[in-house]
Design an enzyme around this catalytic site. Structure first.
Site, PDB file in Angstrom:
ATOM      1  N   ASP A  12       0.756  -1.165  -0.075  1.00 24.92           N
ATOM      2  CA  ASP A  12       0.070  -0.053  -0.002  1.00 24.92           C
ATOM      3  C   ASP A  12       0.826   1.223  -0.035  1.00 24.92           C
ATOM      4  OD1 ASP A  12      -2.208   1.319   0.132  1.00 24.92           O
ATOM      5  OD2 ASP A  12      -2.533   1.278   2.298  1.00 24.92           O
ATOM      6  N   ASN A  60     -10.476  -3.596  -6.502  1.00 27.28           N
ATOM      7  CA  ASN A  60      -9.459  -2.425  -7.466  1.00 27.28           C
ATOM      8  C   ASN A  60     -10.191  -1.940  -8.714  1.00 27.28           C
ATOM      9  OD1 ASN A  60      -6.298  -3.285  -6.037  1.00 27.28           O
ATOM     10  ND2 ASN A  60      -7.734  -1.793  -5.428  1.00 27.28           N
TER      11      ASN A  60
HETATM   12  C1  FPP Z   1      -1.724   0.048  -3.240  1.00 34.02           C
HETATM   13  O1  FPP Z   1      -1.525   1.395  -3.155  1.00 34.02           O
HETATM   14  C2  FPP Z   1      -1.201  -0.684  -4.416  1.00 34.02           C
HETATM   15  C3  FPP Z   1      -2.174  -0.927  -5.523  1.00 34.02           C
HETATM   16  C4  FPP Z   1      -3.530  -1.071  -5.612  1.00 34.02           C
HETATM   17  C5  FPP Z   1      -1.550  -1.734  -6.801  1.00 34.02           C
HETATM   18  C6  FPP Z   1      -0.195  -2.763  -6.459  1.00 34.02           C
HETATM   19  C7  FPP Z   1       0.464  -3.039  -7.765  1.00 34.02           C
HETATM   20  C8  FPP Z   1       1.788  -2.996  -7.954  1.00 34.02           C
HETATM   21  C9  FPP Z   1       2.799  -2.775  -7.105  1.00 34.02           C
HETATM   22  C10 FPP Z   1       2.044  -3.240  -9.455  1.00 34.02           C
HETATM   23  C11 FPP Z   1       1.912  -4.733  -9.797  1.00 34.02           C
HETATM   24  C12 FPP Z   1       2.818  -5.580  -9.112  1.00 34.02           C
HETATM   25  C13 FPP Z   1       4.053  -6.357  -9.250  1.00 34.02           C
HETATM   26  C14 FPP Z   1       4.752  -6.913  -8.260  1.00 34.02           C
HETATM   27  C15 FPP Z   1       4.273  -6.660 -10.766  1.00 34.02           C
HETATM   28  P1  FPP Z   1      -2.428   2.497  -3.533  1.00 34.02           P
HETATM   29  O2  FPP Z   1      -2.619   3.042  -4.974  1.00 34.02           O
HETATM   30  O3  FPP Z   1      -3.729   1.989  -2.974  1.00 34.02           O
HETATM   31  O4  FPP Z   1      -1.837   3.750  -2.853  1.00 34.02           O
HETATM   32  P2  FPP Z   1      -2.456   4.853  -2.031  1.00 34.02           P
HETATM   33  O5  FPP Z   1      -3.180   4.427  -0.871  1.00 34.02           O
HETATM   34  O6  FPP Z   1      -1.182   5.664  -1.806  1.00 34.02           O
HETATM   35  O7  FPP Z   1      -3.333   5.459  -3.036  1.00 34.02           O
END
Ligand code: FPP
Length: 220
Positions: A12, A60
């Site tokens: 996150d 998501n």
């Molecule tokens: C949460 O941060 C993260 C996600 C919803 C997506 C995670 C995806 C990746 C790291 C890319 C694909 C992964 C790999 C390992 C190939 P957020 O967007 O909710 O962050 P925020 O809370 O700061 O908005």
């Protein structure tokens, strides 16, 4: 120091990491994938068996179309690279979750990665994609009643030990539908560090904290 066999991570904070630098959120996810890469090698090197990360949840899809396609694109690129070199690097990659709604291209890449992973043993990195703990439990219950297999054999994590430790960077203190069944006795570690900034040093800190816990599993 006991090294957990299996650690789960809720990645996150990618969006905030990017926004604080006036970058597009997609760049935060790209940097998040880099943090994952570094950490997966580290987990392999310290002798863990499994690392399971939450890459894309069943919820998501509600995000902007452009952000959803950016995340899925990063995954695609990551899988292409993994297929090419995972065997050489002694790392297995698996995808957990309901892959049916994913694009045909992505499903093909996943099948290819799994076929390679099936040919050897060793450290496994699991990426949860279109994964939700409740969805997994419902799918497993249905499959178990249809096939007569035990419930646990129908979970996406069949054959894996439960994670001893679950880590959530990014400041929130909740599970957000991650490994609901498997986390029954997991130790939960929270840190304000945003995922793209999370390094092996932060993992060391979490493992040290884990070693100070007194795990009783309901006993005394
Ligand atoms: C949460 O941060 C993260 C996600 C919803 C997506 C995670 C995806 C990746 C790291 C890319 C694909 C992964 C790999 C390992 C190939 P957020 O967007 O909710 O962050 P925020 O809370 O700061 O908005």
């Amino acid at each position: 120091m006991t090294i957990p066999r299996h650690i789960g991570i809720i990645m996150d904070g990618n969006g905030r990491w990017a926004e604080s630098r006036r970058l597009q959120r997609a760049l935060g996810h790209k940097q998040g994938a880099e943090a994952f890469r570094t950490l997966a090698y580290y987990c392999r090197d310290i002798g863990m068996d499994y690392l399971t990360v939450y890459a894309f949840s069943t919820e998501n899809w509600k995000r902007d179309k452009s952000e959803v396609s950016a995340i899925l694109r990063i995954l695609e690129d990551y899988l292409i690279e993994a297929i090419e070199k995972m065997a050489r690097e002694g790392l297995r990659m698996r995808i957990l979750g309901d892959t049916a709604p994913l694009s045909e291209r992505l499903r093909k890449l996943i099948a290819e990665a799994h076929a390679i992973a099936d040919t050897y043993t060793g450290f496994t990195a699991n990426l949860c994609v279109n994964y939700g703990g409740r969805d997994e439990i419902l799918r497993a219950a249905k499959k178990s009643s249809e096939t007569g297999k035990t419930f646990e054999d129908c979970l996406d994590t069949t054959g894996l030990p439960d994670p001893e430790l679950i880590i959530r960077p990014g400041g929130e203190q909740r599970l957000s539908n991650f490994l609901l069944w498997q986390s029954a006795y997991s130790e939960l570690y929270f840190t304000n560090t945003l995922w793209p900034d999370f390094t092996p040093k932060d993992l060391d800190k979490a493992i040290k904290w884990y070693n100070e816990r007194d795990r009783r599993f309901g006993g005394r």
